[in-house]
Scaffold this motif. Structure first.
Motif, PDB file in Angstrom:
ATOM      1  N   HIS A 134       0.340  24.394   7.488  1.00  0.00           N
ATOM      2  CA  HIS A 134      -0.478  25.336   6.458  1.00  0.00           C
ATOM      3  C   HIS A 134      -0.318  26.684   6.558  1.00  0.00           C
ATOM      4  O   HIS A 134      -0.127  27.333   5.547  1.00  0.00           O
ATOM      5  N   LEU A 135       0.036  27.322   7.651  1.00  0.00           N
ATOM      6  CA  LEU A 135       0.085  28.660   7.766  1.00  0.00           C
ATOM      7  C   LEU A 135       1.463  29.177   7.228  1.00  0.00           C
ATOM      8  O   LEU A 135       1.914  30.151   6.578  1.00  0.00           O
ATOM      9  N   ILE A 136       2.526  28.184   7.226  1.00  0.00           N
ATOM     10  CA  ILE A 136       3.834  28.406   6.559  1.00  0.00           C
ATOM     11  C   ILE A 136       3.938  27.822   5.203  1.00  0.00           C
ATOM     12  O   ILE A 136       5.081  27.754   4.557  1.00  0.00           O
ATOM     13  N   GLY A 137       2.834  27.501   4.347  1.00  0.00           N
ATOM     14  CA  GLY A 137       2.900  26.956   3.146  1.00  0.00           C
ATOM     15  C   GLY A 137       2.617  25.607   2.777  1.00  0.00           C
ATOM     16  O   GLY A 137       2.633  25.141   1.704  1.00  0.00           O
ATOM     17  N   TYR A 138       2.653  24.815   3.729  1.00  0.00           N
ATOM     18  CA  TYR A 138       2.425  23.334   3.587  1.00  0.00           C
ATOM     19  C   TYR A 138       1.035  23.069   3.343  1.00  0.00           C
ATOM     20  O   TYR A 138       0.033  23.413   3.805  1.00  0.00           O
ATOM     21  N   ASP A 139       0.937  22.035   2.442  1.00  0.00           N
ATOM     22  CA  ASP A 139      -0.603  21.375   2.180  1.00  0.00           C
ATOM     23  C   ASP A 139      -0.209  19.781   1.905  1.00  0.00           C
ATOM     24  O   ASP A 139       0.621  19.203   2.036  1.00  0.00           O
ATOM     25  N   HIS A 140      -1.512  19.296   1.702  1.00  0.00           N
ATOM     26  CA  HIS A 140      -1.479  17.859   1.610  1.00  0.00           C
ATOM     27  C   HIS A 140      -2.556  17.217   0.615  1.00  0.00           C
ATOM     28  O   HIS A 140      -3.125  16.379   0.601  1.00  0.00           O
ATOM     29  N   MET A 141      -2.605  18.148  -0.318  1.00  0.00           N
ATOM     30  CA  MET A 141      -3.779  17.794  -1.479  1.00  0.00           C
ATOM     31  C   MET A 141      -3.326  16.627  -2.408  1.00  0.00           C
ATOM     32  O   MET A 141      -3.878  15.856  -2.938  1.00  0.00           O
ATOM     33  N   GLU A 142      -1.824  16.585  -2.683  1.00  0.00           N
ATOM     34  CA  GLU A 142      -1.268  15.850  -3.412  1.00  0.00           C
ATOM     35  C   GLU A 142      -0.655  14.773  -2.593  1.00  0.00           C
ATOM     36  O   GLU A 142      -0.211  15.069  -1.377  1.00  0.00           O
ATOM     37  N   GLU A 143      -0.580  13.507  -2.836  1.00  0.00           N
ATOM     38  CA  GLU A 143       0.026  12.318  -1.971  1.00  0.00           C
ATOM     39  C   GLU A 143       1.413  12.817  -1.757  1.00  0.00           C
ATOM     40  O   GLU A 143       1.734  12.505  -0.509  1.00  0.00           O
ATOM     41  N   GLU A 144       2.331  13.330  -2.528  1.00  0.00           N
ATOM     42  CA  GLU A 144       3.723  13.652  -2.172  1.00  0.00           C
ATOM     43  C   GLU A 144       3.800  14.692  -0.879  1.00  0.00           C
ATOM     44  O   GLU A 144       4.486  14.528  -0.119  1.00  0.00           O
ATOM     45  N   GLU A 145       2.804  15.935  -1.293  1.00  0.00           N
ATOM     46  CA  GLU A 145       2.631  16.923  -0.321  1.00  0.00           C
ATOM     47  C   GLU A 145       2.352  16.323   1.053  1.00  0.00           C
ATOM     48  O   GLU A 145       2.745  16.762   2.293  1.00  0.00           O
ATOM     49  N   MET A 149       4.228  16.403   4.690  1.00  0.00           N
ATOM     50  CA  MET A 149       3.599  17.112   5.825  1.00  0.00           C
ATOM     51  C   MET A 149       3.456  16.153   7.184  1.00  0.00           C
ATOM     52  O   MET A 149       3.672  16.650   8.202  1.00  0.00           O
ATOM     53  N   GLU A 150       3.031  14.951   6.623  1.00  0.00           N
ATOM     54  CA  GLU A 150       2.876  13.853   7.890  1.00  0.00           C
ATOM     55  C   GLU A 150       4.200  13.565   8.554  1.00  0.00           C
ATOM     56  O   GLU A 150       4.317  13.644   9.745  1.00  0.00           O
ATOM     57  N   GLU A 151       5.501  13.535   7.791  1.00  0.00           N
ATOM     58  CA  GLU A 151       6.663  13.412   8.096  1.00  0.00           C
ATOM     59  C   GLU A 151       7.262  14.681   9.175  1.00  0.00           C
ATOM     60  O   GLU A 151       7.841  14.484  10.189  1.00  0.00           O
ATOM     61  N   LYS A 152       6.609  15.878   8.793  1.00  0.00           N
ATOM     62  CA  LYS A 152       7.096  16.748   9.554  1.00  0.00           C
ATOM     63  C   LYS A 152       6.325  16.952  10.720  1.00  0.00           C
ATOM     64  O   LYS A 152       7.104  17.235  11.988  1.00  0.00           O
ATOM     65  N   GLN A 153       5.183  16.644  10.852  1.00  0.00           N
ATOM     66  CA  GLN A 153       4.221  16.491  11.882  1.00  0.00           C
ATOM     67  C   GLN A 153       4.717  15.576  12.913  1.00  0.00           C
ATOM     68  O   GLN A 153       4.853  15.928  14.087  1.00  0.00           O
ATOM     69  N   ARG A 154       4.970  14.310  12.548  1.00  0.00           N
ATOM     70  CA  ARG A 154       5.757  13.617  13.277  1.00  0.00           C
ATOM     71  C   ARG A 154       7.059  13.820  13.905  1.00  0.00           C
ATOM     72  O   ARG A 154       7.121  13.637  15.180  1.00  0.00           O
ATOM     73  N   GLN A 155       7.642  14.215  13.124  1.00  0.00           N
ATOM     74  CA  GLN A 155       9.350  14.825  13.855  1.00  0.00           C
ATOM     75  C   GLN A 155       9.050  15.863  14.994  1.00  0.00           C
ATOM     76  O   GLN A 155       9.752  15.935  15.682  1.00  0.00           O
ATOM     77  N   ILE A 156       7.981  17.052  14.599  1.00  0.00           N
ATOM     78  CA  ILE A 156       7.740  17.882  15.492  1.00  0.00           C
ATOM     79  C   ILE A 156       7.259  17.441  16.737  1.00  0.00           C
ATOM     80  O   ILE A 156       7.621  17.844  17.973  1.00  0.00           O
ATOM     81  N   LEU A 157       6.231  16.624  16.427  1.00  0.00           N
ATOM     82  CA  LEU A 157       5.731  16.116  18.049  1.00  0.00           C
ATOM     83  C   LEU A 157       6.630  15.120  18.777  1.00  0.00           C
ATOM     84  O   LEU A 157       6.339  15.223  19.883  1.00  0.00           O
ATOM     85  N   GLU A 158       7.431  14.370  18.095  1.00  0.00           N
ATOM     86  CA  GLU A 158       8.488  13.517  18.529  1.00  0.00           C
ATOM     87  C   GLU A 158       9.315  14.353  19.118  1.00  0.00           C
ATOM     88  O   GLU A 158       9.883  14.157  20.444  1.00  0.00           O
ATOM     89  N   LYS A 159       9.834  15.594  18.898  1.00  0.00           N
ATOM     90  CA  LYS A 159      10.776  16.453  19.421  1.00  0.00           C
ATOM     91  C   LYS A 159      10.283  17.112  20.707  1.00  0.00           C
ATOM     92  O   LYS A 159      10.922  17.134  21.802  1.00  0.00           O
ATOM     93  N   LEU A 160       8.774  17.447  20.595  1.00  0.00           N
ATOM     94  CA  LEU A 160       8.250  17.855  21.726  1.00  0.00           C
ATOM     95  C   LEU A 160       8.102  16.855  22.617  1.00  0.00           C
ATOM     96  O   LEU A 160       7.418  16.992  23.844  1.00  0.00           O
TER      97      LEU A 160
END
Length: 164
Positions: A134-145, A149-160
């Motif tokens: 959210h701090l770098i501009g992502y949101d989840h108000m629309e389905e595509e957003e 965002m969910e994919e980015k969250q998954r990838q980051i947590l997976e990398k960690l």
């Protein structure tokens, strides 16, 4: 990267919160390709306090798990190029990019970790990743957003290697 970390309330999460928060915020910035050193404020608080803040700042009369207060309006999520022409987004003394504030309810971290059947560490890390996006501009108000965002969250947590 500077993380200003504050914790209020008597309850603790029994994990090294500041260490995890530093690692996760750095990982999000690395993932996003942020070309600047950045500054983020993180407050761990209680349900009553986040409830008060949620009502005051969003008009929603209930506690929430995380609040994000971005300092920059990104025209394109995760795109930092426009900042080259801006001085007002950087701390005048350190030169760091001031991204904003994150507030997390420790009560919700504990409750949601149990509800979703994963560790407190995973829930805490997830909320930080979510808020940093959210701090770098992502949101989840629309389905595509939301899907992006969910994919980015998954990838980051997976990398960690912070998995369910």
């Amino acid at each position: 990267m500077t993380l200003y970390f504050e914790e209020e309330g008597e309850q603790t999460l029994d994990i090294p919160c500041q260490e995890i928060a530093s690692e996760v915020t750095e990982a999000v910035l690395d993932y996003a390709g942020c070309p600047y050193e950045a500054e983020v404020n993180l407050l761990l608080t209680t349900d009553p306090e986040i409830h008060r803040m949620n009502l005051e700042f969003r008009g929603i009369d209930r506690p929430t798990d995380v609040l994000s207060f971005p300092m920059i309006d990104f025209a394109v999520p995760g795109s930092f190029e426009f900042l080259e022409k801006r001085d007002d987004c950087f701390h005048p003394e350190t030169g760091e990019l001031v991204l904003g504030d994150i507030v997390i309810s420790k009560d919700k971290v504990t409750m949601q970790a149990e509800e979703y059947g994963h560790s407190v560490k995973r829930e805490f890390a997830f909320l930080i990743v979510h808020s940093m996006l959210h701090l770098i501009g992502y949101d989840h108000m629309e389905e595509e957003e939301r899907m992006v965002m969910e994919e980015k969250q998954r990838q980051i947590l997976e990398k960690l290697q912070i998995l369910r």
